[in-house]
Motif scaffolding. Structure first.
Motif, mmCIF file in Angstrom:
data_model
loop_
_atom_site.group_PDB
_atom_site.id
_atom_site.type_symbol
_atom_site.label_atom_id
_atom_site.label_comp_id
_atom_site.label_asym_id
_atom_site.label_seq_id
_atom_site.Cartn_x
_atom_site.Cartn_y
_atom_site.Cartn_z
ATOM 1 N N ASP A 1 0.823 -1.242 0.005
ATOM 2 C CA ASP A 1 0.097 -0.093 0.088
ATOM 3 C C ASP A 1 0.800 1.266 -0.079
ATOM 4 O O ASP A 1 0.604 2.242 -0.715
ATOM 5 C CB ASP A 1 -0.828 0.005 1.244
ATOM 6 C CG ASP A 1 -2.028 -1.176 1.261
ATOM 7 O OD1 ASP A 1 -2.207 -1.379 0.016
ATOM 8 O OD2 ASP A 1 -2.557 -1.276 2.050
ATOM 9 N N ALA A 2 1.955 1.042 0.781
ATOM 10 C CA ALA A 2 2.762 2.451 1.084
ATOM 11 C C ALA A 2 3.477 2.612 -0.451
ATOM 12 O O ALA A 2 3.669 3.885 -0.968
ATOM 13 C CB ALA A 2 3.860 2.085 1.843
ATOM 14 N N ARG A 3 3.656 1.494 -1.215
ATOM 15 C CA ARG A 3 4.410 1.628 -2.497
ATOM 16 C C ARG A 3 3.417 2.328 -3.569
ATOM 17 O O ARG A 3 4.028 3.338 -4.052
ATOM 18 C CB ARG A 3 4.990 0.250 -2.925
ATOM 19 C CG ARG A 3 5.390 0.370 -4.529
ATOM 20 C CD ARG A 3 6.015 -0.932 -5.011
ATOM 21 N NE ARG A 3 7.126 -1.447 -4.519
ATOM 22 C CZ ARG A 3 8.374 -1.049 -4.678
ATOM 23 N NH1 ARG A 3 8.559 -0.169 -5.663
ATOM 24 N NH2 ARG A 3 9.328 -1.333 -3.819
ATOM 25 N N ALA A 4 2.424 1.908 -3.523
ATOM 26 C CA ALA A 4 1.168 2.482 -4.271
ATOM 27 C C ALA A 4 0.972 3.978 -4.200
ATOM 28 O O ALA A 4 1.005 5.016 -4.964
ATOM 29 C CB ALA A 4 -0.026 1.736 -4.147
ATOM 30 N N LEU A 5 1.464 4.101 -2.710
ATOM 31 C CA LEU A 5 1.169 5.843 -2.472
ATOM 32 C C LEU A 5 2.398 6.637 -2.814
ATOM 33 O O LEU A 5 2.078 7.861 -3.211
ATOM 34 C CB LEU A 5 0.956 5.876 -0.807
ATOM 35 C CG LEU A 5 0.878 7.164 -0.093
ATOM 36 C CD1 LEU A 5 -0.371 8.007 -0.937
ATOM 37 C CD2 LEU A 5 0.802 6.961 1.356
ATOM 38 N N ILE A 6 3.329 6.198 -3.131
ATOM 39 C CA ILE A 6 4.575 6.741 -3.336
ATOM 40 C C ILE A 6 4.472 6.883 -4.820
ATOM 41 O O ILE A 6 4.678 8.003 -5.199
ATOM 42 C CB ILE A 6 5.931 5.903 -3.145
ATOM 43 C CG1 ILE A 6 6.266 5.826 -1.483
ATOM 44 C CG2 ILE A 6 7.065 6.586 -3.764
ATOM 45 C CD1 ILE A 6 6.037 7.026 -0.749
ATOM 46 N N THR A 7 4.028 6.058 -5.561
ATOM 47 C CA THR A 7 3.736 6.181 -7.043
ATOM 48 C C THR A 7 2.860 7.449 -7.158
ATOM 49 O O THR A 7 2.859 8.406 -8.214
ATOM 50 C CB THR A 7 3.167 5.078 -7.618
ATOM 51 O OG1 THR A 7 4.004 3.906 -7.643
ATOM 52 C CG2 THR A 7 2.854 5.233 -9.193
ATOM 53 N N ARG A 8 1.597 7.394 -6.241
ATOM 54 C CA ARG A 8 0.795 8.217 -6.470
ATOM 55 C C ARG A 8 0.987 9.708 -6.073
ATOM 56 O O ARG A 8 0.908 10.837 -6.852
ATOM 57 C CB ARG A 8 -0.437 8.106 -5.739
ATOM 58 C CG ARG A 8 -1.587 9.286 -5.803
ATOM 59 C CD ARG A 8 -2.653 9.094 -5.041
ATOM 60 N NE ARG A 8 -3.741 10.134 -4.918
ATOM 61 C CZ ARG A 8 -4.800 10.120 -4.063
ATOM 62 N NH1 ARG A 8 -5.076 9.233 -3.154
ATOM 63 N NH2 ARG A 8 -5.484 11.253 -4.356
ATOM 64 N N LEU A 9 2.009 9.801 -4.971
ATOM 65 C CA LEU A 9 2.740 11.205 -4.842
ATOM 66 C C LEU A 9 3.585 11.688 -5.863
ATOM 67 O O LEU A 9 3.414 12.733 -6.288
ATOM 68 C CB LEU A 9 3.556 11.152 -3.535
ATOM 69 C CG LEU A 9 2.838 11.000 -2.273
ATOM 70 C CD1 LEU A 9 3.602 10.781 -0.924
ATOM 71 C CD2 LEU A 9 2.071 12.515 -2.039
ATOM 72 N N ALA A 10 4.339 10.840 -6.473
ATOM 73 C CA ALA A 10 5.288 11.150 -7.632
ATOM 74 C C ALA A 10 4.507 11.742 -8.923
ATOM 75 O O ALA A 10 4.920 12.764 -9.183
ATOM 76 C CB ALA A 10 6.131 10.112 -7.926
ATOM 77 N N LEU A 11 3.514 11.058 -9.297
ATOM 78 C CA LEU A 11 2.579 11.505 -10.196
ATOM 79 C C LEU A 11 1.800 12.776 -10.005
ATOM 80 O O LEU A 11 1.693 13.575 -10.868
ATOM 81 C CB LEU A 11 1.735 10.269 -10.573
ATOM 82 C CG LEU A 11 2.288 9.081 -11.256
ATOM 83 C CD1 LEU A 11 1.166 7.956 -11.366
ATOM 84 C CD2 LEU A 11 2.695 9.326 -12.543
ATOM 85 N N ASP A 12 1.438 12.939 -8.744
ATOM 86 C CA ASP A 12 0.403 13.993 -8.631
ATOM 87 C C ASP A 12 1.276 15.172 -8.393
ATOM 88 O O ASP A 12 0.754 16.368 -8.803
ATOM 89 C CB ASP A 12 -0.509 13.812 -7.305
ATOM 90 C CG ASP A 12 -1.673 12.906 -7.573
ATOM 91 O OD1 ASP A 12 -1.882 12.098 -8.637
ATOM 92 O OD2 ASP A 12 -2.688 13.252 -6.988
ATOM 93 N N VAL A 13 2.530 15.218 -7.529
ATOM 94 C CA VAL A 13 3.014 16.337 -7.369
ATOM 95 C C VAL A 13 4.286 16.741 -8.485
ATOM 96 O O VAL A 13 4.818 17.694 -8.329
ATOM 97 C CB VAL A 13 3.684 16.148 -5.953
ATOM 98 C CG1 VAL A 13 4.363 17.530 -5.554
ATOM 99 C CG2 VAL A 13 2.625 15.913 -4.984
ATOM 100 N N ARG A 14 4.346 15.671 -9.202
ATOM 101 C CA ARG A 14 5.312 15.745 -10.311
ATOM 102 C C ARG A 14 6.923 15.877 -9.669
ATOM 103 O O ARG A 14 7.500 17.063 -10.085
ATOM 104 C CB ARG A 14 4.898 17.080 -11.139
ATOM 105 C CG ARG A 14 3.802 16.633 -12.076
ATOM 106 C CD ARG A 14 3.046 17.851 -12.880
ATOM 107 N NE ARG A 14 4.030 18.004 -14.193
ATOM 108 C CZ ARG A 14 3.698 17.186 -15.117
ATOM 109 N NH1 ARG A 14 2.432 16.345 -15.358
ATOM 110 N NH2 ARG A 14 4.268 17.401 -16.128
#
Length: 234
Positions: free
Chosen positions: A80-93
């Motif tokens: 779940d944490a890995r998926a969250l990191i991916t989302r952060l990278a994508l959303d915050v660029r």
């Protein structure tokens, strides 16, 4: 003998964007002589952490993947944490990260970089606790006291009084930042990642100081919102 710190830096150079390295390219990347880079790669290959391709380049071995699988299976929150990191990278660029404590060492376990991020992905695996947002969060919630104060830049915390003030601020705000305290020209924003009510990691984003200072409020609000949504779903 290859030090653990150097081995970690070399292994950290391998990523989805750069899955393999040749001796010449790695030497230039690490700013070391070719003979030194070759010795590093040969040593890690002999130890089973790298494999040599038919083209003469180097890739991570399946032994690394096997070790990673054993580690992550022991951490029920990791996927779940890995998926969250991916989302952060994508959303915050930006570059997004997850760090954990290994004893008193702050270890960067995951990094992901958006293609449009305005900094390169750092290679360091072990981070200075007192100079990074992750270190501040993890030490604050584990109630750890630093044995020494690393000073990678002129902005780094260097005294116990400064540290106590910073830790109190982190606990009060619920997040931490590092403004050019670790790498000149770069900033990180970190927040606690909880599982079962306990802080198990620190997650956040890293970018240029110029962008962070220009967009600080919106970046902070976006990161906190994403983490809150994750916690609500959990």
């Amino acid at each position: 003998m290859l030090s653990l710190q150097k081995a970690a830096s070399i292994l950290g150079a391998f990523s989805a964007e750069q899955p393999e390295w040749g001796v010449r390219a790695l030497a230039a990347h690490l700013n070391v002589p070719r003979a030194t880079a070759h010795a590093y790669l040969a040593g890690l290959t002999e130890a089973g952490f790298l494999r040599r391709t038919p083209a003469g380049k180097y890739r991570l071995s399946w032994h690394i993947a096997e070790m990673g699988a054993h580690l992550t299976s022991a951490l029920p929150w990791f996927q779940d944490a890995r998926a969250l990191i991916t989302r952060l990278a994508l959303d915050v660029r930006s570059v997004a990260f997850l760090c954990i404590l290994e004893g008193e060492e702050v270890v960067c376990a995951i990094r992901e970089r958006h293609p449009d991020a305005d900094i390169d992905q750092p290679l360091d695996i072990y981070l200075p606790a007192t100079a990074t947002a992750s270190g501040k969060i993890l030490y604050a919630h584990a109630d750890l006291q630093p044995r020494q104060f690393a000073a990678p830049t002129q902005s780094s915390i260097t005294t116990p009084d400064e540290w106590r003030t910073e830790v109190a601020r982190v606990r009060r705000r619920g997040y931490a930042y590092s403004i050019e305290e670790w790498i000149p020209g770069q900033c990180t924003l970190g927040v606690p990642y909880r599982h079962g009510g306990q802080v198990v990691a620190a997650i956040g984003v890293q970018m240029s100081a110029r962008r962070y200072l220009r967009e600080e409020r919106s970046i902070r609000e976006r990161v906190l919102q994403i983490v809150r949504e994750e916690e609500d779903q959990g």
